[in-house]
Design an enzyme around this catalytic site. Structure first.
Site, short mmCIF file in Angstrom:
data_model
loop_
_atom_site.label_atom_id
_atom_site.label_comp_id
_atom_site.label_asym_id
_atom_site.label_seq_id
_atom_site.Cartn_x
_atom_site.Cartn_y
_atom_site.Cartn_z
N CYS A 173 0.83 -1.20 0.00
CA CYS A 173 0.00 0.00 0.00
C CYS A 173 0.87 1.25 0.00
CB CYS A 173 -0.93 0.01 1.21
SG CYS A 173 -2.05 1.43 1.23
N CYS A 176 -0.61 4.09 2.10
CA CYS A 176 -0.43 3.87 3.54
C CYS A 176 1.00 4.17 3.99
CB CYS A 176 -0.76 2.43 3.91
SG CYS A 176 -2.35 1.83 3.31
N ASP A 177 1.98 3.71 3.21
CA ASP A 177 3.36 3.68 3.67
C ASP A 177 4.34 4.56 2.92
OD1 ASP A 177 2.49 1.72 5.45
OD2 ASP A 177 3.00 0.08 4.11
#
Length: 355
Positions: A173, A176-177
């Site tokens: 992701c 997300c990261d």
């Protein structure tokens, strides 16, 4: 309560959607029962252990309400001594981590009276009410309403080295990261050739010094506009006709590179120096236990059958989070749909005279 006594509502899952649904239904005095999943080797390998996908991540910088800071004192007052010490031992003081956020949500749900069973639901009969749910341990439970919040697991290539470096540079992701310190101003690699891979690679150019896309064919299967956008970026370099042979790294630094192999010329290898590896080859919604009783989209995600509601094709069954969301796939949107599912279920139960 006897196992053969129908529960008002059973929630299946243990990510943000499930715990949000549990909090809302518990506060509505519906006495929810949550099946959070089982600690099995099969679940570990599939990435479906209790607490969902966030339990597989490190820092969570984009969930509202948790700015960078030291949460250790909060853990001491929110949890019992054993759990507080467990969380404090891994806390990095950069804000909240995925496992911490999930433990906090779980605790909030149980504080309001949610009952939790650490087991999987492996099959169900949704043909009549009350619904029948069977657990991995062979027990049968009845429910007037069900919320499916089992999420979707990220697809990986299946390399041992992918598993070895998860949370140490291996991710599924970018949103997300991608902004985490280990990826900033560093070369990264994205695996895939569809729209997801194009999106991930393009997003990562905001932070990375360079982004490699490794694709096994000589053209992308992504939509033309998405492919053109990626190819137009000066930061993106495509490694055509190539597959990942191994993720390279060590236990201290995590990912340090990848070894790629030509998909048309056997034995031809190349190593790329990168600090991050992003798998962008799709997700698989966790719906096997439903046995095809719920209508899904072509890609397997549960279909919401009423506009702007979480209703499924079976009356009394609702779906929340990534099991029904193939677009946003974020913790905060999952939590929001968990709230929606809880309210939809509460109102439906009331319409059935169950309160």
């Amino acid at each position: 309560m006897a196992e053969n006594t129908p529960r008002n509502i059973i929630i299946i899952g243990s990510g943000p959607a499930a715990w949000s649904a549990a909090i809302y239904t518990a506060r509505a005095n519906l006495e929810p029962l949550v099946f959070e999943g089982a600690f099995t080797e099969d679940n570990r390998l599939k990435g479906t252990l209790p607490l969902g996908q966030l339990a597989l991540t490190t820092e969570v910088e984009n969930y509202a309400g948790f700015p960078a800071g030291d949460l250790t004192s909060y853990f001491e007052t929110a949890f019992d001594e054993r759990k507080a010490e467990e969380l404090k031992s891994t806390h990095h003081k950069k804000g909240v981590s995925g496992p911490e956020l999930m433990e906090l949500m779980r605790k909030q749900a149980t504080n309001f009276g949610t009952e939790v069973i650490t087991d999987d639901i492996v099959s169900c009969d949704l043909s009549e009410r009350p619904f029948k749910l069977k657990s991995l341990q062979g027990k049968e439970f009845l429910a007037h309403a069900v919320i499916i919040a089992t999420g979707a697991r990220a697809n990986y290539l299946g390399l041992d080295s992918e598993e070895r470096y998860k949370n140490m540079g291996v991710s599924a992701c970018a949103v997300c990261d991608g902004a985490l310190p280990r990826f900033r101003n560093q070369p990264l690699v994205v695996v895939g050739g569809g729209d997801s891979a194009m999106e991930e690679a393009t997003f990562l150019t905001k932070f990375a010094s360079k982004v490699y896309i490794v694709h096994r064919r000589d053209e992308f299967r992504a939509s033309k506009i998405m492919a053109e956008r990626a190819l137009a970026s000066e930061k993106i370099e495509v490694k055509w006709n190539s597959v990942i042979n191994e993720v390279l790294g060590d236990e201290k630094k995590g990912v340090t590179g990848v070894r790629i192999e030509s998909s048309i010329e056997e034995g031809k290898m190349e190593e790329l120096e990168v600090t991050g590896y992003f798998a962008a080859i799709g997700h698989t919604p966790n719906t096997d236990f439903l046995g095809g009783q719920i209508e899904t989209h072509e890609n397997g995600y549960v279909k919401w059958t009423v506009p702007f509601r979480t209703n499924t094709s079976v009356e009394g069954v609702f779906a929340a989070g990534d099991v029904a969301d193939d677009y946003y796939k974020q913790a905060i949107t999952a939590a929001g749909s968990g709230c929606q599912a809880a309210l939809d279920a509460e109102r439906w139960l009331a319409s059935q005279g169950i309160e």
